[in-house]
Every structure is written in C-alpha cells, then in structure tokens.
Design a protein around this motif. Structure first.
Motif, PDB file in Angstrom:
ATOM      1  N   VAL A 186     -17.301 -11.545  -9.184  1.00  0.00           N
ATOM      2  CA  VAL A 186     -17.561 -12.431  -8.064  1.00  0.00           C
ATOM      3  C   VAL A 186     -18.474 -13.553  -8.540  1.00  0.00           C
ATOM      4  N   PRO A 187     -18.175 -14.813  -8.197  1.00  0.00           N
ATOM      5  CA  PRO A 187     -19.049 -15.911  -8.622  1.00  0.00           C
ATOM      6  C   PRO A 187     -20.472 -15.704  -8.117  1.00  0.00           C
ATOM      7  N   PRO A 188     -21.466 -16.081  -8.914  1.00  0.00           N
ATOM      8  CA  PRO A 188     -22.846 -15.863  -8.512  1.00  0.00           C
ATOM      9  C   PRO A 188     -23.227 -16.740  -7.328  1.00  0.00           C
TER      10      PRO A 188
ATOM     11  N   PHE B 254     -19.485 -28.032 -23.363  1.00  0.00           N
ATOM     12  CA  PHE B 254     -20.238 -26.867 -22.880  1.00  0.00           C
ATOM     13  C   PHE B 254     -20.584 -26.984 -21.400  1.00  0.00           C
ATOM     14  N   SER B 255     -20.698 -28.193 -20.893  1.00  0.00           N
ATOM     15  CA  SER B 255     -20.906 -28.374 -19.453  1.00  0.00           C
ATOM     16  C   SER B 255     -19.706 -27.858 -18.672  1.00  0.00           C
ATOM     17  N   LEU B 256     -18.524 -28.234 -19.132  1.00  0.00           N
ATOM     18  CA  LEU B 256     -17.311 -27.777 -18.454  1.00  0.00           C
ATOM     19  C   LEU B 256     -17.111 -26.274 -18.625  1.00  0.00           C
ATOM     20  N   LYS B 257     -17.502 -25.751 -19.767  1.00  0.00           N
ATOM     21  CA  LYS B 257     -17.417 -24.302 -20.001  1.00  0.00           C
ATOM     22  C   LYS B 257     -18.375 -23.555 -19.066  1.00  0.00           C
ATOM     23  N   THR B 258     -19.557 -24.126 -18.835  1.00  0.00           N
ATOM     24  CA  THR B 258     -20.509 -23.534 -17.896  1.00  0.00           C
ATOM     25  C   THR B 258     -19.932 -23.523 -16.493  1.00  0.00           C
ATOM     26  N   ARG B 259     -19.324 -24.632 -16.107  1.00  0.00           N
ATOM     27  CA  ARG B 259     -18.732 -24.728 -14.771  1.00  0.00           C
ATOM     28  C   ARG B 259     -17.638 -23.678 -14.591  1.00  0.00           C
ATOM     29  N   ASP B 260     -16.771 -23.510 -15.583  1.00  0.00           N
ATOM     30  CA  ASP B 260     -15.712 -22.502 -15.503  1.00  0.00           C
ATOM     31  C   ASP B 260     -16.286 -21.088 -15.457  1.00  0.00           C
ATOM     32  N   SER B 261     -17.326 -20.846 -16.248  1.00  0.00           N
ATOM     33  CA  SER B 261     -17.948 -19.517 -16.264  1.00  0.00           C
ATOM     34  C   SER B 261     -18.614 -19.209 -14.932  1.00  0.00           C
ATOM     35  N   ASN B 262     -19.219 -20.211 -14.318  1.00  0.00           N
ATOM     36  CA  ASN B 262     -19.817 -20.016 -12.991  1.00  0.00           C
ATOM     37  C   ASN B 262     -18.747 -19.645 -11.976  1.00  0.00           C
ATOM     38  N   ARG B 263     -17.612 -20.313 -12.039  1.00  0.00           N
ATOM     39  CA  ARG B 263     -16.532 -20.037 -11.079  1.00  0.00           C
ATOM     40  C   ARG B 263     -15.935 -18.651 -11.278  1.00  0.00           C
TER      41      ARG B 263
ATOM     42  N   ASN C  37     -18.753 -15.088 -14.781  1.00  0.00           N
ATOM     43  CA  ASN C  37     -19.219 -14.604 -16.081  1.00  0.00           C
ATOM     44  C   ASN C  37     -20.605 -15.201 -16.350  1.00  0.00           C
ATOM     45  N   ARG C  38     -21.634 -14.540 -15.861  1.00  0.00           N
ATOM     46  CA  ARG C  38     -22.993 -15.079 -15.911  1.00  0.00           C
ATOM     47  C   ARG C  38     -23.516 -15.215 -17.340  1.00  0.00           C
ATOM     48  N   ARG C  39     -23.235 -14.252 -18.185  1.00  0.00           N
ATOM     49  CA  ARG C  39     -23.751 -14.299 -19.554  1.00  0.00           C
ATOM     50  C   ARG C  39     -23.194 -15.507 -20.321  1.00  0.00           C
ATOM     51  N   LEU C  40     -21.895 -15.750 -20.184  1.00  0.00           N
ATOM     52  CA  LEU C  40     -21.293 -16.909 -20.832  1.00  0.00           C
ATOM     53  C   LEU C  40     -21.801 -18.207 -20.206  1.00  0.00           C
ATOM     54  N   ALA C  41     -22.011 -18.191 -18.897  1.00  0.00           N
ATOM     55  CA  ALA C  41     -22.530 -19.381 -18.214  1.00  0.00           C
ATOM     56  C   ALA C  41     -23.943 -19.705 -18.696  1.00  0.00           C
ATOM     57  N   GLU C  42     -24.777 -18.682 -18.887  1.00  0.00           N
ATOM     58  CA  GLU C  42     -26.140 -18.910 -19.378  1.00  0.00           C
ATOM     59  C   GLU C  42     -26.111 -19.524 -20.778  1.00  0.00           C
ATOM     60  N   SER C  43     -25.293 -18.972 -21.643  1.00  0.00           N
ATOM     61  CA  SER C  43     -25.196 -19.466 -23.010  1.00  0.00           C
ATOM     62  C   SER C  43     -24.674 -20.904 -23.043  1.00  0.00           C
ATOM     63  N   SER C  44     -23.616 -21.169 -22.301  1.00  0.00           N
ATOM     64  CA  SER C  44     -23.035 -22.503 -22.278  1.00  0.00           C
ATOM     65  C   SER C  44     -23.972 -23.516 -21.636  1.00  0.00           C
ATOM     66  N   SER C  45     -24.706 -23.091 -20.620  1.00  0.00           N
ATOM     67  CA  SER C  45     -25.652 -23.986 -19.955  1.00  0.00           C
ATOM     68  C   SER C  45     -26.767 -24.409 -20.910  1.00  0.00           C
ATOM     69  N   ARG C  46     -27.288 -23.444 -21.661  1.00  0.00           N
ATOM     70  CA  ARG C  46     -28.333 -23.765 -22.647  1.00  0.00           C
ATOM     71  C   ARG C  46     -27.821 -24.738 -23.705  1.00  0.00           C
ATOM     72  N   LYS C  47     -26.609 -24.479 -24.199  1.00  0.00           N
ATOM     73  CA  LYS C  47     -26.034 -25.355 -25.226  1.00  0.00           C
ATOM     74  C   LYS C  47     -25.773 -26.757 -24.674  1.00  0.00           C
ATOM     75  N   ALA C  48     -25.286 -26.832 -23.432  1.00  0.00           N
ATOM     76  CA  ALA C  48     -25.025 -28.142 -22.829  1.00  0.00           C
ATOM     77  C   ALA C  48     -26.317 -28.928 -22.678  1.00  0.00           C
ATOM     78  N   ARG C  49     -27.393 -28.261 -22.251  1.00  0.00           N
ATOM     79  CA  ARG C  49     -28.684 -28.939 -22.094  1.00  0.00           C
ATOM     80  C   ARG C  49     -29.229 -29.387 -23.450  1.00  0.00           C
ATOM     81  N   LEU C  50     -29.194 -28.497 -24.428  1.00  0.00           N
ATOM     82  CA  LEU C  50     -29.703 -28.821 -25.766  1.00  0.00           C
ATOM     83  C   LEU C  50     -28.935 -29.990 -26.384  1.00  0.00           C
ATOM     84  N   LEU C  51     -27.613 -29.918 -26.344  1.00  0.00           N
ATOM     85  CA  LEU C  51     -26.797 -30.974 -26.931  1.00  0.00           C
ATOM     86  C   LEU C  51     -26.919 -32.282 -26.153  1.00  0.00           C
ATOM     87  N   GLY C  52     -27.029 -32.185 -24.835  1.00  0.00           N
ATOM     88  CA  GLY C  52     -27.191 -33.386 -24.016  1.00  0.00           C
ATOM     89  C   GLY C  52     -28.496 -34.103 -24.318  1.00  0.00           C
ATOM     90  N   VAL C  53     -29.583 -33.339 -24.415  1.00  0.00           N
ATOM     91  CA  VAL C  53     -30.886 -33.931 -24.735  1.00  0.00           C
ATOM     92  C   VAL C  53     -30.874 -34.487 -26.158  1.00  0.00           C
TER      93      VAL C  53
END
Length: 133
Positions: free
Chosen positions: A46-48, A76-85, A88-104
């Motif tokens: 179930v989505p969080p 990784f932003s799009l991967k986070t969005r798909d994982s949220n939907r 898959n919280r663990r994959l969403a956390e990992s992808s979110s961190r990578k998207a933030r790091l790479l974006g910055v």
C-alpha cells in the motif's frame, strides 16, 4: 385504495415460494441480494501515507543549469515517485537520497562553472588575460 400487510417483524418471513407481500409481512432483502461476491486482492504494498520527497523541481532546475548530473538526478526523482506509488519505501528512501545528492551536486557544479565563466569574461574584458591563442 392500496392495502398492504402489517409491517415487517424480525423472524417473520413468508413461506418459500410465497408472495413477498403476504399478510405475515414483507420479506426483508439486503440492497445487494443476488449480487455475486467480489474479492479484492492487492498485488503490492500500500502506498505510504507520507510519501518521500522526490526532488523533481530540484532535478529540473539542475538540468537547466546545464550539468549532466541533473539528468541522473531526474532519473532518481522519477524512480522515487514510482517507488512511492508502489509502496516500496526502502527503494523510495534510497532513490530520494540519490536524487537530492545528485541535484545539489549538479546545482553546485553548474553554479561554479557559471562563476568561472563570468570571471573569465570579466578578466578578458579588462585585458588582464587573453583567451585567444
């Protein structure tokens, strides 16, 4: 004048095959009587309730600054969005961190390149350096 039987009383059903408006009372039927039962199965998590941030705007802005890291951040932003939907919280956390790091990192790289470019233009205009060979 329409004559109806006495009001329905619990446990007072008409005999089988009888008239539902029989003098003993009307037969009580649920609103879904005769409908087939439906079974709902979920195939994933179930989505969080609180989805993790996907940093999509940061990724798009970093692409505008011209850094190739922005493309990876967008991925990784799009991967986070798909994982949220998909929930898959663990994959969403990992992808979110990578998207933030790479974006910055893309923003910092893009800003540093822009500053170096501006400094070179200013120095060339003041004839302190020559960029021609």
């Amino acid at each position: 004048m329409n004559q109806q039987g006495p009001p329905h009383r619990a446990g007072n059903n008409p005999p089988s095959g009888g008239n539902p408006n029989h003098s003993q009372g009307a037969r009580h039927q649920s609103p879904h009587a005769g409908q087939p039962a439906i079974t709902v199965r979920t195939t994933g998590s179930v989505p969080p309730a609180q989805p993790l941030p996907d940093y999509l705007i940061l990724s798009i802005v970093s692409i505008v600054f011209g850094s190739p890291l922005g493309i990876a951040a967008l991925y990784f932003s799009l991967k986070t969005r798909d994982s949220n939907r998909s929930g898959n919280r663990r994959l969403a956390e990992s992808s979110s961190r990578k998207a933030r790091l790479l974006g910055v990192a893309a923003l910092v790289t893009g800003l540093l390149l822009a500053i170096v470019y501006i400094v070179l233009i200013v120095l060339q205009e003041s004839n302190q350096i020559s960029l021609t060979y």
